[in-house]
Motif scaffolding. Structure first.
Motif, PDB file in Angstrom:
ATOM      1  N   VAL A 161       0.830  -1.207   0.000  1.00  0.00           N
ATOM      2  CA  VAL A 161       0.000   0.000   0.000  1.00  0.00           C
ATOM      3  C   VAL A 161       0.862   1.255   0.000  1.00  0.00           C
ATOM      4  CG1 VAL A 161      -1.745   1.307   1.273  1.00  0.00           C
ATOM      5  CG2 VAL A 161      -1.905  -1.179   1.135  1.00  0.00           C
ATOM      6  N   ILE A 162       1.950   1.258   0.790  1.00  0.00           N
ATOM      7  CA  ILE A 162       2.818   2.429   0.851  1.00  0.00           C
ATOM      8  C   ILE A 162       3.516   2.662  -0.484  1.00  0.00           C
ATOM      9  CG2 ILE A 162       5.012   3.227   1.825  1.00  0.00           C
ATOM     10  CD1 ILE A 162       4.070   2.439   4.526  1.00  0.00           C
ATOM     11  N   THR A 163       3.863   1.586  -1.181  1.00  0.00           N
ATOM     12  CA  THR A 163       4.476   1.723  -2.504  1.00  0.00           C
ATOM     13  C   THR A 163       3.517   2.394  -3.480  1.00  0.00           C
ATOM     14  OG1 THR A 163       5.837  -0.254  -2.154  1.00  0.00           O
ATOM     15  CG2 THR A 163       5.539   0.486  -4.427  1.00  0.00           C
ATOM     16  N   VAL A 164       2.249   1.979  -3.466  1.00  0.00           N
ATOM     17  CA  VAL A 164       1.240   2.608  -4.321  1.00  0.00           C
ATOM     18  C   VAL A 164       1.061   4.076  -3.937  1.00  0.00           C
ATOM     19  CG1 VAL A 164      -1.200   2.597  -4.982  1.00  0.00           C
ATOM     20  CG2 VAL A 164       0.042   0.435  -4.760  1.00  0.00           C
ATOM     21  N   PHE A 165       0.986   4.341  -2.628  1.00  0.00           N
ATOM     22  CA  PHE A 165       0.851   5.736  -2.175  1.00  0.00           C
ATOM     23  C   PHE A 165       2.028   6.583  -2.648  1.00  0.00           C
ATOM     24  CE2 PHE A 165       2.142   8.999   0.848  1.00  0.00           C
ATOM     25  CZ  PHE A 165       1.008   9.799   0.889  1.00  0.00           C
ATOM     26  N   ALA A 166       3.248   6.055  -2.536  1.00  0.00           N
ATOM     27  CA  ALA A 166       4.435   6.804  -2.944  1.00  0.00           C
ATOM     28  C   ALA A 166       4.388   7.140  -4.434  1.00  0.00           C
ATOM     29  CB  ALA A 166       5.689   6.003  -2.616  1.00  0.00           C
ATOM     30  N   PHE A 167       4.009   6.170  -5.246  1.00  0.00           N
ATOM     31  CA  PHE A 167       3.927   6.386  -6.693  1.00  0.00           C
ATOM     32  C   PHE A 167       2.912   7.485  -7.013  1.00  0.00           C
ATOM     33  CE2 PHE A 167       1.699   5.441 -10.685  1.00  0.00           C
ATOM     34  CZ  PHE A 167       2.755   5.543 -11.585  1.00  0.00           C
ATOM     35  N   LEU A 168       1.718   7.416  -6.402  1.00  0.00           N
ATOM     36  CA  LEU A 168       0.675   8.405  -6.681  1.00  0.00           C
ATOM     37  C   LEU A 168       1.035   9.775  -6.109  1.00  0.00           C
ATOM     38  CD1 LEU A 168      -2.491   6.219  -6.032  1.00  0.00           C
ATOM     39  CD2 LEU A 168      -1.549   6.931  -8.238  1.00  0.00           C
ATOM     40  N   ALA A 169       1.742   9.809  -4.974  1.00  0.00           N
ATOM     41  CA  ALA A 169       2.163  11.082  -4.387  1.00  0.00           C
ATOM     42  C   ALA A 169       3.179  11.774  -5.296  1.00  0.00           C
ATOM     43  CB  ALA A 169       2.760  10.857  -3.007  1.00  0.00           C
ATOM     44  N   ILE A 170       4.108  11.012  -5.861  1.00  0.00           N
ATOM     45  CA  ILE A 170       5.080  11.583  -6.801  1.00  0.00           C
ATOM     46  C   ILE A 170       4.363  12.138  -8.025  1.00  0.00           C
ATOM     47  CG2 ILE A 170       6.987  11.020  -8.369  1.00  0.00           C
ATOM     48  CD1 ILE A 170       7.904   8.959  -6.287  1.00  0.00           C
ATOM     49  N   LYS A 171       3.405  11.377  -8.534  1.00  0.00           N
ATOM     50  CA  LYS A 171       2.640  11.802  -9.709  1.00  0.00           C
ATOM     51  C   LYS A 171       1.876  13.095  -9.415  1.00  0.00           C
ATOM     52  CE  LYS A 171      -0.912  10.102 -12.920  1.00  0.00           C
ATOM     53  NZ  LYS A 171      -1.815   8.966 -13.245  1.00  0.00           N
ATOM     54  N   THR A 172       1.278  13.185  -8.229  1.00  0.00           N
ATOM     55  CA  THR A 172       0.525  14.378  -7.847  1.00  0.00           C
ATOM     56  C   THR A 172       1.429  15.593  -7.732  1.00  0.00           C
ATOM     57  OG1 THR A 172      -1.075  13.015  -6.634  1.00  0.00           O
ATOM     58  CG2 THR A 172      -1.001  15.358  -6.099  1.00  0.00           C
ATOM     59  N   ALA A 173       2.601  15.415  -7.094  1.00  0.00           N
ATOM     60  CA  ALA A 173       3.532  16.532  -6.905  1.00  0.00           C
ATOM     61  C   ALA A 173       4.079  17.037  -8.237  1.00  0.00           C
ATOM     62  CB  ALA A 173       4.667  16.099  -5.982  1.00  0.00           C
ATOM     63  N   VAL A 174       4.403  16.117  -9.144  1.00  0.00           N
ATOM     64  CA  VAL A 174       4.945  16.503 -10.455  1.00  0.00           C
ATOM     65  C   VAL A 174       3.924  17.304 -11.256  1.00  0.00           C
ATOM     66  CG1 VAL A 174       5.707  15.604 -12.691  1.00  0.00           C
ATOM     67  CG2 VAL A 174       6.586  14.604 -10.581  1.00  0.00           C
ATOM     68  N   ALA A 175       2.658  16.941 -11.123  1.00  0.00           N
ATOM     69  CA  ALA A 175       1.602  17.612 -11.884  1.00  0.00           C
ATOM     70  C   ALA A 175       1.194  18.951 -11.280  1.00  0.00           C
ATOM     71  CB  ALA A 175       0.392  16.699 -11.982  1.00  0.00           C
ATOM     72  N   ASP A 176       1.628  19.245 -10.068  1.00  0.00           N
ATOM     73  CA  ASP A 176       1.230  20.483  -9.380  1.00  0.00           C
ATOM     74  C   ASP A 176       2.361  21.502  -9.448  1.00  0.00           C
ATOM     75  OD1 ASP A 176       0.287  22.482  -7.788  1.00  0.00           O
ATOM     76  OD2 ASP A 176      -0.176  21.212  -6.061  1.00  0.00           O
ATOM     77  N   PRO A 177       2.208  22.594 -10.199  1.00  0.00           N
ATOM     78  CA  PRO A 177       3.276  23.598 -10.300  1.00  0.00           C
ATOM     79  C   PRO A 177       3.534  24.350  -8.998  1.00  0.00           C
ATOM     80  CG  PRO A 177       1.268  24.385 -11.357  1.00  0.00           C
ATOM     81  CD  PRO A 177       1.025  22.956 -11.001  1.00  0.00           C
ATOM     82  N   ASN A 178       2.583  24.302  -8.069  1.00  0.00           N
ATOM     83  CA  ASN A 178       2.736  24.998  -6.792  1.00  0.00           C
ATOM     84  C   ASN A 178       3.309  24.123  -5.679  1.00  0.00           C
ATOM     85  OD1 ASN A 178       1.540  27.431  -7.797  1.00  0.00           O
ATOM     86  ND2 ASN A 178      -0.483  26.466  -7.588  1.00  0.00           N
ATOM     87  N   ILE A 243      11.119   9.012   6.654  1.00  0.00           N
ATOM     88  CA  ILE A 243      11.596  10.243   6.007  1.00  0.00           C
ATOM     89  C   ILE A 243      11.053  10.353   4.583  1.00  0.00           C
ATOM     90  CG2 ILE A 243      13.651  11.433   5.139  1.00  0.00           C
ATOM     91  CD1 ILE A 243      15.157  10.253   7.577  1.00  0.00           C
ATOM     92  N   VAL A 244      11.136   9.268   3.826  1.00  0.00           N
ATOM     93  CA  VAL A 244      10.676   9.292   2.425  1.00  0.00           C
ATOM     94  C   VAL A 244       9.179   9.572   2.337  1.00  0.00           C
ATOM     95  CG1 VAL A 244      10.343   7.899   0.350  1.00  0.00           C
ATOM     96  CG2 VAL A 244      12.527   7.827   1.553  1.00  0.00           C
ATOM     97  N   ILE A 245       8.381   8.874   3.152  1.00  0.00           N
ATOM     98  CA  ILE A 245       6.932   9.048   3.083  1.00  0.00           C
ATOM     99  C   ILE A 245       6.527  10.454   3.518  1.00  0.00           C
ATOM    100  CG2 ILE A 245       4.725   8.295   4.038  1.00  0.00           C
ATOM    101  CD1 ILE A 245       5.919   6.430   1.944  1.00  0.00           C
TER     102      ILE A 245
END
Length: 485
Positions: A161-178, A243-245
């Motif tokens: 579950v944490i691996t899936v969360f990490a992948f989606l969190a990276i995707k969300t951050a990359v797509a957000d210019p702010n 730290i990573v999460i």
């Protein structure tokens, strides 16, 4: 077990099960437990607080490893302090340590109830808490091997579950210019390091997994080798995940002002984060992880504290029934039931109150373990002090740094936490005074000087008090060999 047989635990755990136990106790998903609380304290600098906490914990974990090599038995910081500074210091350290261990299962039951309550608001949260509590007690009584199998399943689901969360969190951050910059979560805010230190002090509870590993010394194979290694690896792996999460969460979900955070974000931040980055599907998966993670951490927590209470009962500090081992399963059943009864108070406390009290107890015990390394290795009783620079660095400088850093975090806790912790400590002093008749009787302690082998330690039995002024009690082996003073 008959009265003639000494109480002992079964050695069945290798290195990997010990690490799995430590990580399960840590509950790597616990980063979401204090996510809202510590972000509010540090105004969004949770990741930096975890870095500070990990640095401090590595020094202390090193001290735990050193003490395990000397005393590979159940009891953790209680046993180490007892052997280094005597029965009074040992009891008070064990008493403080029990504070955080008693709260660990409790906080997991509370978290489970809060998260389940978000999905089933019509069901009282205490129903979920009580169900989990009873299940944890059952698994604990049935034995450590069953606990290990449960822990392996929990760790596997949590990692997925944490691996899936990490992948989606990276995707969300990359797509957000702010989104914040890559290193922004690690840069102190306008108030400097003071809030970061307060946050790191609270996060001490996240690292209790390495202390929990030390409580299994009597159930580990080759404990002098495997326990210290498991302690360090548990600390590094768990700290790295935290730290990573927290860094990913800071970039994917952020607030300009954490003082305005909602109740849901403070009490059940994982649901808010999961919905933000992955929608309802991730929320469902996250809830599954939280439920089994809280169960596993509560189970590991109860296993650990029941071993500490067992050790104190075996020493005669607590009543002897606490040292009772159920012969069929080889588990300290009376101690386990006692912990479950105490955990019922989870239905009346708040999450932040429990978190602060766990950190108070943990940091107090960590301080004494660091001191114990210096005393045992550099000032050994009846032995020659080790020569050379390396022992001074390894057993003097390293634990001294750990001690200073731990006290630094300890004093960063809120005044109310110190007030409640002080009351708990005074209660321990009162029990000790009553037990020793105002210190006219010796405090019973274990003595391992006669034979440091694990076989001899396994054979330790009932308390045999010493006579004479200034004496201290001991738990010696059964006849024909008398206890050594």
């Amino acid at each position: 077990m008959t009265d003639a047989e000494p109480a002992h635990l079964r050695r069945s755990l290798g290195l990997v099960p010990l690490i799995v136990f430590g990580l399960s106790y840590m509950a790597v998903a616990t980063v979401f437990t204090t996510y809202g609380i510590v972000n509010q304290l540090t105004d969004g600098h949770l990741a930096l607080s975890y870095v500070v906490a990990l640095i401090v914990m590595l020094f202390t974990a090193s001290s735990y490893g050193a003490m395990v090599r000397k005393f590979p038995v159940a009891g953790s910081a209680y046993t180490y302090t007892q052997q280094s500074f005597g029965g009074v210091a040992g009891f008070l350290t064990g008493w403080i340590l029990m504070l955080d261990y008693l709260f660990i299962p409790m906080i997991n039951f509370m978290i489970l109830g809060l998260y389940m309550g978000t999905q089933f608001p019509s069901v009282p949260t205490w129903v979920f808490m009580l169900t989990c509590l009873l299940a944890v007690l059952l698994f604990n009584v049935l034995g450590i091997k069953l606990v290990n199998r449960v822990n392996i399943t929990i760790i596997a689901v949590t990692i997925a579950v944490i691996t899936v969360f990490a992948f989606l969190a990276i995707k969300t951050a990359v797509a957000d210019p702010n989104a914040p910059g890559l290193i922004d979560p690690f840069i102190p805010g306008a108030e400097g390091f003071s809030p970061v230190l307060t946050g790191a002090a609270v996060l001490a509870l996240s690292f209790l997994g390495f202390d929990a590993v030390s409580t299994l010394s009597e159930e580990a194979k080759d404990p002098r080798k495997n326990i210290p290694l498991a302690i360090m690896l548990t600390t590094l792996i768990g700290g790295g995940v935290f730290i990573v999460i927290s860094w990913l969460g800071a970039r994917a979900f952020y607030l300009d002002d954490w003082s305005t955070a909602s109740e849901d974000l403070l009490n059940a931040p994982g649901v808010v984060l999961a919905e933000h980055v992955g929608g309802q599907v991730l929320v469902t998966a996250f809830l599954v992880m939280v439920v089994i993670g809280c169960f596993g951490s509560g189970l590991a927590g109860q296993v650990a504290v029941s071993r500490i209470i067992y050790a104190m009962g075996r020493d005669g500090i607590l009543p002897k029934p606490f040292a009772h081992i159920w012969a069929r399963y080889g588990t300290p059943v009376v101690a386990a039931v006692t912990v479950s009864i105490f955990a019922l108070s989870s239905m009346f406390l708040s999450l932040d109150q429990a978190a602060f009290m766990i950190s108070f107890g943990a940091l107090g015990a960590f301080s004494m373990v660091n001191l114990s390394v210096i005393k045992v290795y550099l000032f050994p009783k009846g032995e020659r002090r080790p020569a050379g620079a390396w022992p001074i660095i390894r057993y003097g400088l390293v634990p001294l740094i750990g001690l200073v850093l731990t006290i630094w975090l300890w004093t960063s806790l809120e005044p109310l936490t110190w007030a409640v912790g002080g009351v708990w400590l005074l209660l321990g002093v009162a029990i000790l005074v009553a037990k020793t008749h105002f210190f006219r009787r010796p405090v019973p302690t274990l003595d391992f000087s006669e034979d440091p082998s694990t076989e001899a330690i396994d054979a330790m039995a009932d308390e045999v008090p010493f006579d004479g002024p200034g004496g201290s009690g001991t738990a010696g082996r059964t006849a024909p060999t008398p206890p050594v003073g």
